[in-house]
Design an enzyme around this catalytic site. Sequence first.
Site, PDB file in Angstrom:
ATOM      1  N   GLU A 149      32.983  65.895 113.519  1.00  0.00           N
ATOM      2  CA  GLU A 149      33.478  64.715 112.803  1.00  0.00           C
ATOM      3  C   GLU A 149      34.621  64.088 113.588  1.00  0.00           C
TER       4      GLU A 149
ATOM      5  N   CYS B 217      32.359  57.826 102.322  1.00  0.00           N
ATOM      6  CA  CYS B 217      32.325  58.038 100.875  1.00  0.00           C
ATOM      7  C   CYS B 217      33.626  58.641 100.338  1.00  0.00           C
TER       8      CYS B 217
ATOM      9  N   LYS C 153      36.599  54.326  93.280  1.00  0.00           N
ATOM     10  CA  LYS C 153      36.503  54.701  91.867  1.00  0.00           C
ATOM     11  C   LYS C 153      37.870  55.114  91.309  1.00  0.00           C
TER      12      LYS C 153
ATOM     13  N   SER D  76      27.930  54.211 108.533  1.00  0.00           N
ATOM     14  CA  SER D  76      27.964  52.756 108.721  1.00  0.00           C
ATOM     15  C   SER D  76      29.398  52.257 108.736  1.00  0.00           C
TER      16      SER D  76
ATOM     17  N   VAL E 201      28.067  44.621  95.893  1.00  0.00           N
ATOM     18  CA  VAL E 201      28.692  45.750  95.192  1.00  0.00           C
ATOM     19  C   VAL E 201      30.170  45.888  95.535  1.00  0.00           C
TER      20      VAL E 201
ATOM     21  N   GLU F  22      29.740  33.384  97.255  1.00  0.00           N
ATOM     22  CA  GLU F  22      28.467  34.069  97.510  1.00  0.00           C
ATOM     23  C   GLU F  22      27.430  33.077  98.024  1.00  0.00           C
TER      24      GLU F  22
ATOM     25  N   VAL G 235      29.813  30.810 103.676  1.00  0.00           N
ATOM     26  CA  VAL G 235      31.150  30.786 104.266  1.00  0.00           C
ATOM     27  C   VAL G 235      31.055  30.373 105.735  1.00  0.00           C
TER      28      VAL G 235
ATOM     29  N   ASP H 116      23.193  56.340 105.904  1.00  0.00           N
ATOM     30  CA  ASP H 116      23.371  54.907 106.175  1.00  0.00           C
ATOM     31  C   ASP H 116      22.857  54.494 107.550  1.00  0.00           C
TER      32      ASP H 116
ATOM     33  N   HIS I 208      23.759  60.476  67.613  1.00  0.00           N
ATOM     34  CA  HIS I 208      24.363  59.279  67.026  1.00  0.00           C
ATOM     35  C   HIS I 208      25.822  59.564  66.677  1.00  0.00           C
TER      36      HIS I 208
HETATM   37  P1  FAD Z   1      29.304  58.144 106.197  1.00  0.00           P
HETATM   38  O1  FAD Z   1      29.811  58.537 104.874  1.00  0.00           O
HETATM   39  O2  FAD Z   1      29.638  56.802 106.711  1.00  0.00           O
HETATM   40  O3  FAD Z   1      29.811  59.253 107.201  1.00  0.00           O
HETATM   41  C1  FAD Z   1      29.601  59.166 108.582  1.00  0.00           C
HETATM   42  C2  FAD Z   1      30.650  59.976 109.286  1.00  0.00           C
HETATM   43  O4  FAD Z   1      30.259  60.119 110.637  1.00  0.00           O
HETATM   44  C3  FAD Z   1      32.035  59.339 109.304  1.00  0.00           C
HETATM   45  O5  FAD Z   1      32.982  60.251 108.829  1.00  0.00           O
HETATM   46  C4  FAD Z   1      32.276  59.014 110.785  1.00  0.00           C
HETATM   47  O6  FAD Z   1      33.625  59.159 111.167  1.00  0.00           O
HETATM   48  C5  FAD Z   1      31.429  60.061 111.459  1.00  0.00           C
HETATM   49  N1  FAD Z   1      31.001  59.696 112.816  1.00  0.00           N
HETATM   50  C6  FAD Z   1      30.443  58.533 113.240  1.00  0.00           C
HETATM   51  N2  FAD Z   1      30.129  58.606 114.548  1.00  0.00           N
HETATM   52  C7  FAD Z   1      30.513  59.835 114.969  1.00  0.00           C
HETATM   53  C8  FAD Z   1      30.447  60.523 116.195  1.00  0.00           C
HETATM   54  N3  FAD Z   1      29.888  59.964 117.292  1.00  0.00           N
HETATM   55  N4  FAD Z   1      30.961  61.769 116.270  1.00  0.00           N
HETATM   56  C9  FAD Z   1      31.512  62.355 115.189  1.00  0.00           C
HETATM   57  N5  FAD Z   1      31.572  61.766 113.982  1.00  0.00           N
HETATM   58  C10 FAD Z   1      31.075  60.533 113.875  1.00  0.00           C
HETATM   59  N6  FAD Z   1      27.823  54.795  97.646  1.00  0.00           N
HETATM   60  C11 FAD Z   1      27.486  55.315  96.454  1.00  0.00           C
HETATM   61  O7  FAD Z   1      26.428  55.940  96.336  1.00  0.00           O
HETATM   62  N7  FAD Z   1      28.308  55.176  95.367  1.00  0.00           N
HETATM   63  C12 FAD Z   1      29.471  54.510  95.429  1.00  0.00           C
HETATM   64  O8  FAD Z   1      30.183  54.406  94.439  1.00  0.00           O
HETATM   65  C13 FAD Z   1      29.844  53.935  96.676  1.00  0.00           C
HETATM   66  N8  FAD Z   1      30.999  53.259  96.789  1.00  0.00           N
HETATM   67  C14 FAD Z   1      31.354  52.752  98.001  1.00  0.00           C
HETATM   68  C15 FAD Z   1      32.545  52.039  98.091  1.00  0.00           C
HETATM   69  C16 FAD Z   1      32.940  51.489  99.293  1.00  0.00           C
HETATM   70  C17 FAD Z   1      34.240  50.721  99.377  1.00  0.00           C
HETATM   71  C18 FAD Z   1      32.136  51.691 100.452  1.00  0.00           C
HETATM   72  C19 FAD Z   1      32.559  51.144 101.777  1.00  0.00           C
HETATM   73  C20 FAD Z   1      30.940  52.396 100.373  1.00  0.00           C
HETATM   74  C21 FAD Z   1      30.535  52.922  99.144  1.00  0.00           C
HETATM   75  N9  FAD Z   1      29.337  53.608  98.995  1.00  0.00           N
HETATM   76  C22 FAD Z   1      28.977  54.114  97.783  1.00  0.00           C
HETATM   77  C23 FAD Z   1      28.427  53.824 100.131  1.00  0.00           C
HETATM   78  C24 FAD Z   1      28.609  55.252 100.689  1.00  0.00           C
HETATM   79  O9  FAD Z   1      29.950  55.430 101.073  1.00  0.00           O
HETATM   80  C25 FAD Z   1      27.679  55.476 101.868  1.00  0.00           C
HETATM   81  O10 FAD Z   1      26.353  55.180 101.497  1.00  0.00           O
HETATM   82  C26 FAD Z   1      27.744  56.931 102.330  1.00  0.00           C
HETATM   83  O11 FAD Z   1      29.045  57.289 102.685  1.00  0.00           O
HETATM   84  C27 FAD Z   1      26.805  57.162 103.501  1.00  0.00           C
HETATM   85  O12 FAD Z   1      26.903  58.489 103.904  1.00  0.00           O
HETATM   86  P2  FAD Z   1      26.602  58.936 105.399  1.00  0.00           P
HETATM   87  O13 FAD Z   1      26.763  60.410 105.418  1.00  0.00           O
HETATM   88  O14 FAD Z   1      25.321  58.356 105.856  1.00  0.00           O
HETATM   89  O15 FAD Z   1      27.722  58.239 106.290  1.00  0.00           O
HETATM   90  P1  NAI Z   2      25.992  43.894  99.713  1.00  0.00           P
HETATM   91  O1  NAI Z   2      24.797  43.786 100.578  1.00  0.00           O
HETATM   92  O2  NAI Z   2      25.899  44.595  98.411  1.00  0.00           O
HETATM   93  O3  NAI Z   2      26.528  42.420  99.387  1.00  0.00           O
HETATM   94  C1  NAI Z   2      26.874  41.490 100.370  1.00  0.00           C
HETATM   95  C2  NAI Z   2      26.799  40.106  99.770  1.00  0.00           C
HETATM   96  O4  NAI Z   2      27.381  39.194 100.701  1.00  0.00           O
HETATM   97  C3  NAI Z   2      25.375  39.632  99.500  1.00  0.00           C
HETATM   98  O5  NAI Z   2      25.272  39.210  98.172  1.00  0.00           O
HETATM   99  C4  NAI Z   2      25.182  38.508 100.505  1.00  0.00           C
HETATM  100  O6  NAI Z   2      24.331  37.482 100.029  1.00  0.00           O
HETATM  101  C5  NAI Z   2      26.599  37.994 100.697  1.00  0.00           C
HETATM  102  N1  NAI Z   2      26.834  37.271 101.960  1.00  0.00           N
HETATM  103  C6  NAI Z   2      26.422  37.620 103.207  1.00  0.00           C
HETATM  104  N2  NAI Z   2      26.848  36.728 104.119  1.00  0.00           N
HETATM  105  C7  NAI Z   2      27.562  35.779 103.441  1.00  0.00           C
HETATM  106  C8  NAI Z   2      28.258  34.592 103.830  1.00  0.00           C
HETATM  107  N3  NAI Z   2      28.333  34.180 105.101  1.00  0.00           N
HETATM  108  N4  NAI Z   2      28.867  33.862 102.867  1.00  0.00           N
HETATM  109  C9  NAI Z   2      28.815  34.258 101.568  1.00  0.00           C
HETATM  110  N5  NAI Z   2      28.178  35.376 101.151  1.00  0.00           N
HETATM  111  C10 NAI Z   2      27.562  36.130 102.073  1.00  0.00           C
HETATM  112  O7  NAI Z   2      27.118  44.526 100.651  1.00  0.00           O
HETATM  113  P2  NAI Z   2      28.558  45.114 100.315  1.00  0.00           P
HETATM  114  O8  NAI Z   2      29.008  44.665  98.977  1.00  0.00           O
HETATM  115  O9  NAI Z   2      29.383  44.810 101.489  1.00  0.00           O
HETATM  116  O10 NAI Z   2      28.275  46.671 100.260  1.00  0.00           O
HETATM  117  C11 NAI Z   2      27.758  47.355 101.414  1.00  0.00           C
HETATM  118  C12 NAI Z   2      27.001  48.584 101.022  1.00  0.00           C
HETATM  119  O11 NAI Z   2      27.862  49.566 100.492  1.00  0.00           O
HETATM  120  C13 NAI Z   2      25.936  48.290 100.010  1.00  0.00           C
HETATM  121  O12 NAI Z   2      24.703  48.432 100.638  1.00  0.00           O
HETATM  122  C14 NAI Z   2      26.090  49.300  98.950  1.00  0.00           C
HETATM  123  O13 NAI Z   2      24.922  50.051  98.816  1.00  0.00           O
HETATM  124  C15 NAI Z   2      27.226  50.220  99.412  1.00  0.00           C
HETATM  125  N6  NAI Z   2      28.143  50.352  98.284  1.00  0.00           N
HETATM  126  C16 NAI Z   2      27.701  50.973  97.144  1.00  0.00           C
HETATM  127  C17 NAI Z   2      28.498  51.048  96.043  1.00  0.00           C
HETATM  128  C18 NAI Z   2      27.961  51.685  94.819  1.00  0.00           C
HETATM  129  O14 NAI Z   2      26.959  52.382  94.894  1.00  0.00           O
HETATM  130  N7  NAI Z   2      28.591  51.514  93.663  1.00  0.00           N
HETATM  131  C19 NAI Z   2      29.857  50.519  96.028  1.00  0.00           C
HETATM  132  C20 NAI Z   2      30.212  49.852  97.260  1.00  0.00           C
HETATM  133  C21 NAI Z   2      29.376  49.814  98.335  1.00  0.00           C
END
Ligand code: FAD
Ligand code: NAI
Length: 468
Positions: free
Chosen positions: A32, A41, A50, A145, A183, A203, A238, A314, A446
């Site tokens: 990592e 995450c 959260k 990602s 989201v 949006e 945008v 991701d 209920h």
């Molecule tokens: P990641 O969690 O991105 O982990 C990848 C890891 O790999 C990172 O720690 C990175 O440092 C490491 N890495 C990368 N390249 C290298 C390398 N070459 N060598 C060593 N380490 C490396 N999803 C939900 O399901 N529920 C939610 O409520 C939710 N909320 C979110 C809120 C926000 C603000 C964001 C940004 C995302 C949210 N997501 C949520 C999405 C969720 O975080 C991702 O889908 C999830 O973390 C993906 O898991 P992953 O293991 O694929 O990658």
């Molecule tokens: P998203 O794909 O959910 O939303 C991005 C939005 O931006 C879309 O509605 C799109 O139409 C809009 N957009 C794109 N280009 C634009 C422009 N030039 N001008 C105006 N609007 C534009 O992506 P988001 O919110 O960044 O989340 C990324 C990922 O993280 C999601 O795929 C989601 O799965 C994950 N995530 C999950 C959460 C959860 O499970 N509760 C919480 C937060 C993130």
Amino acid sequence: MQYDVVVIGSGPGGYVAAIRCAQLGLKTAVVEKYKTFGGTCLNVGCIPSKALLDSSEHYHNAAHTFATHGIELKSLKVNMPQMIARKDDVVAQNTAGITYLFKKNKIDALQGLGSFIDKNTVLVTKEDGSTEQLSAKNVIIATGSKPTVLPFINIDKNRIITSTEALNIKEVPKTMVIIGGGVIGLELGSVYARLGTKVSVVEFLPSIISSMDTGLGKELQRVLKKSLGIEFYMNHKVTGATAKGKIVTVTADDAKGEELKLSADYCIVAVGRTAYTEGLGLDKIGIEITERGKKIPVNEHLETSVPGVYAIGDVVAGLMLAHKAEDEGTLVAEQLVGQKPHIDYNLIPGVVYTWPEVASVGKTEEQLRENGIKYKSGSFPFKASGRAKASMDTDGFIKVLANAETDEILGVHMIGPRAADMIAEAVLAMEFRASAEDIARVSHAHPTYTEAFREAAMAATDNRAIHI
Ligand code: FAD
Ligand code: NAI
């Protein structure tokens, strides 16, 4: 050191893969690049967002609903540094939990950048520049990602920010523009709007959370405007965002080409996330990345074009969700010991943690229509739920979509109190291929919010919901 498996990345995909591999008797290492384990995450995604959603919800309720409950407060105020400190503490507890689990499962966890020397050798480059080579029979890429950037916007990480910086603003901004009504935009927009920030969402599409059933986006937009005063500029593309001192100006064009100009203290760019593969050295082992989405191509076993090298979460196609990444980590681990695991990608729930919460599983009405599948629909509004009336959470509804001939549930879409937890019942029902009538005949305590699911199933069965 010779390993059966080396996992690159310790997010929910990577750490679950490593733990499951170790449970199954494989000698496992994780690499990592960040200082703490848990990936996006735990560090800058699901968990901290959260934590702030919970804190801001407490504040909002104290400011706006306590008085109706007969609770009076004097001199209520937000202590932002404390709110952020609590969030940091929650993150620390969770990331420390992963360190503990790695130790417990005898996984070698290394901090450093992982890159391929060849398909069976991973080079770990540590922060101090020293290196170590790990030999592996199999490698799992779980590098996750990063936020997508718009080429015409310079993210200065100060006033024009991504979700990562938005989790650490140490003041309550007066105004904020969010680019993207997805989201992240809606969850983080809710955090700040609840604390008193005037939030505007710009949006591109006609609907927010556009990949979910359209009824959900419509209702969420209505409620967020009504309860939090969030302003929505739909159908706006945008075109730029620039920061001058403490002011950011965002410009966007509507469908007719008319320009919108908004000024704010902060601008969050939340237009999606892009697979992260930089520094991995994929070219050294012959893995080619397609330009679109930059995802690593894999087959149905999540194996790349290079035998023994897998990719999950991701960084590969599909929903960018923590639980999808976890399931893929488990799948690869179990395959490595000859098991035959399976993931039903149709039944991965999606949740938006706004209030009301939004949750969905299975097919949307749009998808069923597109695929020519005949379906029936039953809905139940929370305003007819006794439990929702008691808690004053009467916005939203639950919709059950069932096959018109067989009555099998094909999709469940809900917006309402605790939808994030309630969707689990729908997922389970669909995993067992339940009919709407099955749910209609199952006893639900209920008064609970879950009764709304039963009532929606009754409505879908033969329009026999009791309370509407
Ligand atoms: P990641 O969690 O991105 O982990 C990848 C890891 O790999 C990172 O720690 C990175 O440092 C490491 N890495 C990368 N390249 C290298 C390398 N070459 N060598 C060593 N380490 C490396 N999803 C939900 O399901 N529920 C939610 O409520 C939710 N909320 C979110 C809120 C926000 C603000 C964001 C940004 C995302 C949210 N997501 C949520 C999405 C969720 O975080 C991702 O889908 C999830 O973390 C993906 O898991 P992953 O293991 O694929 O990658
Ligand atoms: P998203 O794909 O959910 O939303 C991005 C939005 O931006 C879309 O509605 C799109 O139409 C809009 N957009 C794109 N280009 C634009 C422009 N030039 N001008 C105006 N609007 C534009 O992506 P988001 O919110 O960044 O989340 C990324 C990922 O993280 C999601 O795929 C989601 O799965 C994950 N995530 C999950 C959460 C959860 O499970 N509760 C919480 C937060 C993130």
